[in-house]
Design a protein around this motif. Structure first.
Motif, PDB file in Angstrom:
ATOM      1  N   ALA A 135     -10.374 -73.380  -7.830  1.00 22.36           N
ATOM      2  CA  ALA A 135     -10.240 -73.565  -9.279  1.00 22.36           C
ATOM      3  C   ALA A 135     -11.345 -74.455  -9.834  1.00 22.36           C
ATOM      4  O   ALA A 135     -11.960 -74.132 -10.863  1.00 22.36           O
ATOM      5  N   THR A 136     -11.640 -75.539  -9.155  1.00 22.95           N
ATOM      6  CA  THR A 136     -12.664 -76.458  -9.655  1.00 22.95           C
ATOM      7  C   THR A 136     -14.067 -75.877  -9.515  1.00 22.95           C
ATOM      8  O   THR A 136     -14.931 -76.149 -10.345  1.00 22.95           O
ATOM      9  N   VAL A 174     -14.386 -73.480 -12.431  1.00 21.85           N
ATOM     10  CA  VAL A 174     -14.600 -74.256 -13.659  1.00 21.85           C
ATOM     11  C   VAL A 174     -16.053 -74.726 -13.753  1.00 21.85           C
ATOM     12  O   VAL A 174     -16.719 -74.549 -14.776  1.00 21.85           O
ATOM     13  N   THR A 175     -16.557 -75.313 -12.690  1.00 18.21           N
ATOM     14  CA  THR A 175     -17.923 -75.840 -12.700  1.00 18.21           C
ATOM     15  C   THR A 175     -18.951 -74.728 -12.859  1.00 18.21           C
ATOM     16  O   THR A 175     -19.900 -74.849 -13.637  1.00 18.21           O
ATOM     17  N   ALA A 195     -17.604 -80.831 -16.989  1.00 21.27           N
ATOM     18  CA  ALA A 195     -17.112 -79.960 -15.916  1.00 21.27           C
ATOM     19  C   ALA A 195     -16.494 -80.789 -14.789  1.00 21.27           C
ATOM     20  O   ALA A 195     -15.413 -80.469 -14.285  1.00 21.27           O
ATOM     21  N   LEU A 255     -13.175 -82.322 -15.968  1.00 23.02           N
ATOM     22  CA  LEU A 255     -12.102 -81.328 -15.958  1.00 23.02           C
ATOM     23  C   LEU A 255     -11.610 -81.083 -14.531  1.00 23.02           C
ATOM     24  O   LEU A 255     -10.413 -80.947 -14.285  1.00 23.02           O
ATOM     25  N   SER A 256     -12.522 -81.071 -13.581  1.00 22.94           N
ATOM     26  CA  SER A 256     -12.141 -80.895 -12.179  1.00 22.94           C
ATOM     27  C   SER A 256     -11.243 -82.035 -11.699  1.00 22.94           C
ATOM     28  O   SER A 256     -10.253 -81.813 -11.003  1.00 22.94           O
ATOM     29  N   ILE A 296      -7.846 -81.499 -13.113  1.00 24.55           N
ATOM     30  CA  ILE A 296      -7.118 -80.444 -12.389  1.00 24.55           C
ATOM     31  C   ILE A 296      -6.450 -81.026 -11.149  1.00 24.55           C
ATOM     32  O   ILE A 296      -5.264 -80.772 -10.879  1.00 24.55           O
TER      33      ILE A 296
END
Length: 143
Positions: free
Chosen positions: A14-15, A18-19, A60, A63-64, A67
């Motif tokens: 997921a991360t 996202v990145t 980014a 956000l990781s 998460i």
């Protein structure tokens, strides 16, 4: 242990997505404004665009971390969101103070989040270096 590895793998995926999404968006925007960035006041535009890209990529990474913090909260590892975010930041950056720790039943995630942070910081660094190299290269062509 298998559940920890599975949860960790899902969070890493997921991360990474996202990145990579942030990098793709930055690349798209930079491609559209590329000619504008290398004309006129090149130095001012370099400072502006590099600052914007660095802050974007920091978004980014942030956000990781969120998460991971959300996952730790969902797993019931921390009572407060502040503790979950703090542990995520400390682990993601591989700082690892150890003053806030995860429960023994999920402690394998500590190593996974650290590895995830190393990979994503490396990816972001590589993108930023490539951005600077290409910008300098294009800027030298207009001089």
């Amino acid at each position: 242990m298998l559940i920890q590895l599975l949860v960790g793998a899902v969070l890493v995926c997921a991360t990474v997505v996202v990145t990579v999404g942030f990098i793709a968006a930055a690349t798209l925007v930079l491609t559209k404004v590329g000619k504008w960035m290398i004309t006129g006041r090149w130095f001012v535009k370099l400072i502006t665009s590099l600052s914007a890209v660095v802050l974007w990529m920091l978004g980014a990474l942030t956000l990781s971390v969120w998460i991971w913090a959300g996952a730790f909260m969902a797993l019931g590892q921390f009572v407060t969101l502040e503790e979950a975010v703090y542990f995520s930041v400390v682990s993601f950056t591989t700082l690892g103070f150890g003053d806030v720790v995860i429960g023994e039943d999920w402690r394998l995630l500590s190593g996974i989040i650290a590895a995830n942070g190393l990979i994503l910081f490396s990816l972001v660094t590589a993108f930023l270096i490539e951005f600077i190299v290409r910008l300098r290269k294009e800027g030298s062509r207009t001089d």
